[in-house]
Scaffold this active site. Structure first.
Site, short mmCIF file in Angstrom:
data_model
loop_
_atom_site.label_atom_id
_atom_site.label_comp_id
_atom_site.label_asym_id
_atom_site.label_seq_id
_atom_site.Cartn_x
_atom_site.Cartn_y
_atom_site.Cartn_z
N GLU A 10 0.25 8.25 0.63
CA GLU A 10 1.27 7.22 0.80
C GLU A 10 1.47 6.97 2.29
O GLU A 10 1.37 7.90 3.09
CB GLU A 10 2.60 7.68 0.19
CG GLU A 10 2.52 8.08 -1.27
CD GLU A 10 2.47 6.90 -2.21
OE1 GLU A 10 2.87 5.79 -1.79
OE2 GLU A 10 2.02 7.08 -3.35
N ASP A 35 -1.78 -4.15 -19.19
CA ASP A 35 -0.48 -3.63 -18.75
C ASP A 35 -0.16 -4.13 -17.34
O ASP A 35 0.98 -4.50 -17.04
CB ASP A 35 -0.49 -2.10 -18.80
CG ASP A 35 0.90 -1.51 -18.75
OD1 ASP A 35 1.83 -2.10 -19.34
OD2 ASP A 35 1.06 -0.44 -18.13
#
Length: 74
Positions: A10, A35
């Site tokens: 991250e 999705d």
């Protein structure tokens, strides 16, 4: 809902960190794409308009900036 904890990187406060994150597990590539499309069209549980700027972008640069502003990726 099936999920798995995986190691991920991250970008936080201007630098890359390694952390653990929970990710959905799909039975097929097609299921994951469906999705993802629903997410872009319907938004999140807390904001149905969250990705509207992404889906209405006129080019990929605008879409990429909108994804970042919507906090899609860190």
């Amino acid at each position: 809902e099936n999920s798995q904890v995986l190691t991920t990187k991250e970008y936080v406060n201007g630098k890359w960190i390694t952390t653990k994150g929970r990710f959905k597990v799909y039975s097929s590539w097609s299921e994951s794409i469906k999705d993802h499309t629903k997410l872009m069209i319907n938004g999140t549980d807390y904001n149905s308009q969250n990705y509207q700027a992404v889906t209405q972008a006129s080019d990929y640069n605008e879409a990429a900036k909108a994804l970042q502003e919507a906090h899609y990726a860190t």
